[in-house]
Design an enzyme around this catalytic site. Structure first.
Site, PDB file in Angstrom:
ATOM      1  N   HIS A 351      96.905  79.826  55.774  1.00  0.00           N
ATOM      2  CA  HIS A 351      97.055  80.866  56.801  1.00  0.00           C
ATOM      3  C   HIS A 351      96.461  80.355  58.123  1.00  0.00           C
ATOM      4  CE1 HIS A 351      97.931  84.988  58.026  1.00  0.00           C
ATOM      5  NE2 HIS A 351      96.974  84.757  58.896  1.00  0.00           N
ATOM      6  N   ALA A 352      97.254  80.426  59.177  1.00  0.00           N
ATOM      7  CA  ALA A 352      96.862  79.803  60.445  1.00  0.00           C
ATOM      8  C   ALA A 352      95.564  80.388  60.999  1.00  0.00           C
ATOM      9  CB  ALA A 352      97.979  79.983  61.470  1.00  0.00           C
ATOM     10  N   HIS A 381     100.113  81.668  69.648  1.00  0.00           N
ATOM     11  CA  HIS A 381      99.057  82.626  69.281  1.00  0.00           C
ATOM     12  C   HIS A 381      97.747  81.884  69.007  1.00  0.00           C
ATOM     13  CE1 HIS A 381      97.359  86.212  67.215  1.00  0.00           C
ATOM     14  NE2 HIS A 381      96.762  85.284  66.484  1.00  0.00           N
ATOM     15  N   GLU A 382      97.799  80.869  68.174  1.00  0.00           N
ATOM     16  CA  GLU A 382      96.566  80.177  67.776  1.00  0.00           C
ATOM     17  C   GLU A 382      95.927  79.446  68.946  1.00  0.00           C
ATOM     18  OE1 GLU A 382      95.063  80.763  65.120  1.00  0.00           O
ATOM     19  OE2 GLU A 382      96.702  81.865  64.223  1.00  0.00           O
ATOM     20  N   HIS A 385      93.754  81.532  71.007  1.00  0.00           N
ATOM     21  CA  HIS A 385      92.368  81.651  70.528  1.00  0.00           C
ATOM     22  C   HIS A 385      91.532  80.479  71.054  1.00  0.00           C
ATOM     23  CE1 HIS A 385      92.894  85.027  67.860  1.00  0.00           C
ATOM     24  NE2 HIS A 385      93.742  84.420  67.056  1.00  0.00           N
ATOM     25  N   GLU A 409      93.085  88.323  69.887  1.00  0.00           N
ATOM     26  CA  GLU A 409      94.416  88.180  69.302  1.00  0.00           C
ATOM     27  C   GLU A 409      95.524  88.266  70.348  1.00  0.00           C
ATOM     28  OE1 GLU A 409      94.672  87.173  66.359  1.00  0.00           O
ATOM     29  OE2 GLU A 409      92.616  87.571  65.711  1.00  0.00           O
ATOM     30  N   HIS A 510      94.605  88.985  54.864  1.00  0.00           N
ATOM     31  CA  HIS A 510      93.424  89.550  55.497  1.00  0.00           C
ATOM     32  C   HIS A 510      92.659  90.493  54.573  1.00  0.00           C
ATOM     33  CE1 HIS A 510      96.057  87.990  58.536  1.00  0.00           C
ATOM     34  NE2 HIS A 510      95.110  88.069  59.454  1.00  0.00           N
ATOM     35  N   TYR A 520      94.912  93.347  65.442  1.00  0.00           N
ATOM     36  CA  TYR A 520      96.299  92.949  65.722  1.00  0.00           C
ATOM     37  C   TYR A 520      97.101  94.112  66.297  1.00  0.00           C
ATOM     38  CZ  TYR A 520      94.918  89.025  62.794  1.00  0.00           C
ATOM     39  OH  TYR A 520      94.253  87.949  62.271  1.00  0.00           O
TER      40      TYR A 520
END
Ligand code: X8Z
Ligand code: ZN
Length: 613
Positions: A351-352, A381-382, A385, A409, A510, A520
């Protein structure tokens, strides 16, 4: 401050790190405890805590990195041990911080004391061995999830391969099979999950919260009750749009598969959405887009494939977006240390997630990237972060975090929204021509099938956990309560009756790894606030959906000012710094999708929209 999406053992101490026992502020003597502490003592306590936590968080993150990229009994042992120390230490600091309630400190110290108290995810009970027991359970749950496989057509598949099957199959029997087989991973988690919940609640009470749900809801510069009310208000704002989309998608699925598979009324079968949890539906865009209308003009997955994209090129493309806004390239160590594809020789947690292992420059990505539209969005998305992590790295340790977790997020989601626009894809050479205005509605439909479809899922996961933590739902009813919320919020149902031992919440990352999820839901709303503000700053006058701020350094500079604040100020101030708005609000999202909403309303004429909760 910390990598995002912590899992396994260190989720217990999420936002604050750990410290060796000897480094904590000494326990107060009984006489000192009775006297009210002074402001100077508060400052000294925070300084000691911050120093110790900063050092020890690195140790825990190093252990977690090794475990998540190389799962063995030994790395599970190490990460659980590090996580237990982290949890014990963080919980002790949270408790000690409460001694300074009512002490007239300076505002910075006051905020840091608050963050010490509410920054935990799973607090540990005040008993020897409890933190270790929790960490061991967390490691077991995470390992069950990440090493889960299912055999389909004689092949043993990991989750991301099962997701690919579900995304591409148009055979309802195959979709049902894959969906059901993945859920065989989670009944084995149930007993551990029940125990972890009890321990975490005891821990939450230990640090002054009614239960772990109240602790989770306390991180938003408002009371837990106000936060619950805020999520309900936001859901009320977006629900009509979601119901319109649901109605349209249901009709299209009915047209495709017939009444026996997908009835014309009532909820939608979750496995037909092209996603394992029905959380985003873009993979079935081809089924849903009306045959007689102009299409979007391109298929991003096919373009990526035909242009020879590989996983590293996907990540480079996301990096390039941020560089275009004026941000620095990612460091050399990022490319040396990240895990971008699934290694073939060992078990990993796919999971990323995005990490900043040393809380400074050692940023990394851990993912198993596939070349498709979903992962194109995910890499943006990542890296969002990572962008945030780098921007706030000069803040004091306790402020090295997002303004709230929804902000964290939303950064990459905002970038991803720009990166999906046809104008930008043309600049990348991924498509040859930018389609005309006739493609706007098909494009908005495609974006909504991910972004709007996600909203009720983004909310219901933690609605379920809040009920579990408060005791409103008891273990015998865990699964039924999950499906009641799926139906109420998402309007989805499982493809068939669920077995008596099913623990379907555990089949979502999660839940298995105890990562809060309301973030999210918030992010989907902030995303459009950031996007509208950026487009306004860029002077964009056209339809919002065609705006991309790619290459706009002025927007990037203003964005950086918000990111650099980290968690040093209440989140409305960070929001205001970039958008000029002081409150989270779905009006930007509504504005973005307004043309689609009008179109959907017309399309749905004559349908009985909605479903009975
Ligand atoms: O977990 C994630 C990211 C890492 S923070 C890949 N997301 C949620 C999910 O996969 O369920 C992004 C969207 C929602
Ligand atoms: Zn994320």
């Amino acid at each position: 401050m910390t990598r995002l999406l912590l899992s396994a053992a260190s989720a217990a101490a999420l936002l604050i790190g750990t410290a060796a026992q000897a480094q904590t502020a000494p326990a107060p003597s009984p006489a000192a405890a009775a006297a009210k502490p002074t402001p100077a003592e508060a400052v000294a306590f925070v300084a000691a805590a911050e120093k110790a936590l900063a050092e020890e968080s690195v140790y825990a993150q190093e252990a977690d990195w090794v475990q998540e990229t190389y799962i063995t009994p030994d790395t599970n042992y190490l990460t659980a041990k590090a996580g237990a120390e982290l949890s014990d230490m963080s919980t002790r600091y949270a408790k000690e911080a409460a001694r300074f309630d009512g002490v007239a400190t300076d505002p910075v110290t006051r905020r840091k004391l608050m963050l010490l108290k509410n920054g935990l995810v799973l607090a540990a009970p005040d008993r020897p061995g409890a933190a270790q027991e929790m960490a061991d359970i967390e490691a077991r749950l995470a390992t069950l999830y990440s090493s889960g496989t299912a055999t389909v057509d004689g092949k043993t598949l990991h989750l991301e391969d099962l997701e690919d099957v579900l995304a591409s199959t148009r055979d309802p029997a195959k979709a049902k099979e894959v969906w059901e087989k993945w859920r065989l991973v989670s009944p084995a988690m149930k007993a551990d999950y029940v125990r972890l919940t009890a321990l975490a609640n005891e821990g939450a009470r230990n640090v002054g919260y009614a239960d772990s749900g109240a602790l989770w809801r306390s991180g938003y510069d408002m009371t837990p009750e106000e936060f619950a009310a805020l999520t309900d208000r936001l859901w009320g704002q977006v629900k009509p749009l979601y119901q319109n989309l649901h109605c349209f998608v249901r009709a299209r699925l009915n047209a495709r598969y017939g009444d026996q598979v997908q009835p014309r009324t009532g909820p939608i079968r979750e496995d037909l959405t092209g996603n394992m949890w029905g959380q985003q539906w873009g993979n079935i865009h081809d089924v849903v887009a009306p045959a007689n209308s102009p299409g979007m003009g391109y298929d991003l997955t096919k373009s990526l494939e035909s242009h020879g994209y590989d996983p590293v090129k996907m990540v480079k493309t996301a990096e390039n977006f941020y560089i275009s806004l004026g941000f620095d390239p990612w460091p050399k160590t990022f490319w040396e240390r990240s895990m971008i594809v699934r290694p073939q020789d060992r078990e990993v947690q796919c999971h990323a997630s995005a990490w900043d292992v040393d809380n400074k420059d050692d940023i990394r990505l851990k993912a198993c990237v596939h070349v498709n539209a979903d992962d194109f969005f995910t890499v943006h998305h990542e890296l969002g972060h990572n962008l945030y992590q780098r921007a706030y790295k000069d803040q004091p340790f306790l402020f090295e975090n997002g303004a709230n977790d929804g902000f964290h997020e939303a950064i990459g989601d905002f970038a991803g929204l720009n990166a999906l626009t046809p104008g930008y894809l043309k600049q990348l050479g991924l498509i040859d021509t930018v389609p005309g205005p006739e493609a706007d509605i098909p494009y908005l439909l495609r974006v909504a099938m991910d972004g709007v479809a996600f909203l009720p899922f983004g909310l219901m996961v933690d609605k379920w956990r809040w009920e579990v933590f408060s005791g409103q739902v008891t273990p015998d009813h865990y699964n039924d309560a999950w499906w009641a919320l799926v139906k109420q919020y998402q309007g989805l149902v499982p493809p068939g009756p669920r077995p008596a031992d099913a623990f379907d919440p555990g089949a979502k990352n999660h839940v298995a790894t105890s990562v809060p999820y309301a973030r999210y839901f918030l992010a989907r709303i902030y995303e459009y606030q950031f996007y509208r503000a950026a487009c306004r700053q860029a002077g964009w006058k056209g339809p919002l959906n065609r705006c991309s701020v790619y290459g706009n350094k002025a927007v990037g500079a203003k964005f950086a000012r918000m990111l650099e604040m980290g968690q040093s100020r209440p989140w409305p101030e960070a929001l205001e710094a970039f958008t000029g708005e002081k409150t989270i609000d779905a009006s930007a999202m509504a504005e973005y999708f307004a043309p689609l909403n009008t179109w959907l309303t017309a399309q749905n004429k004559g349908q009985t929209c909605g479903w009975k909760d």
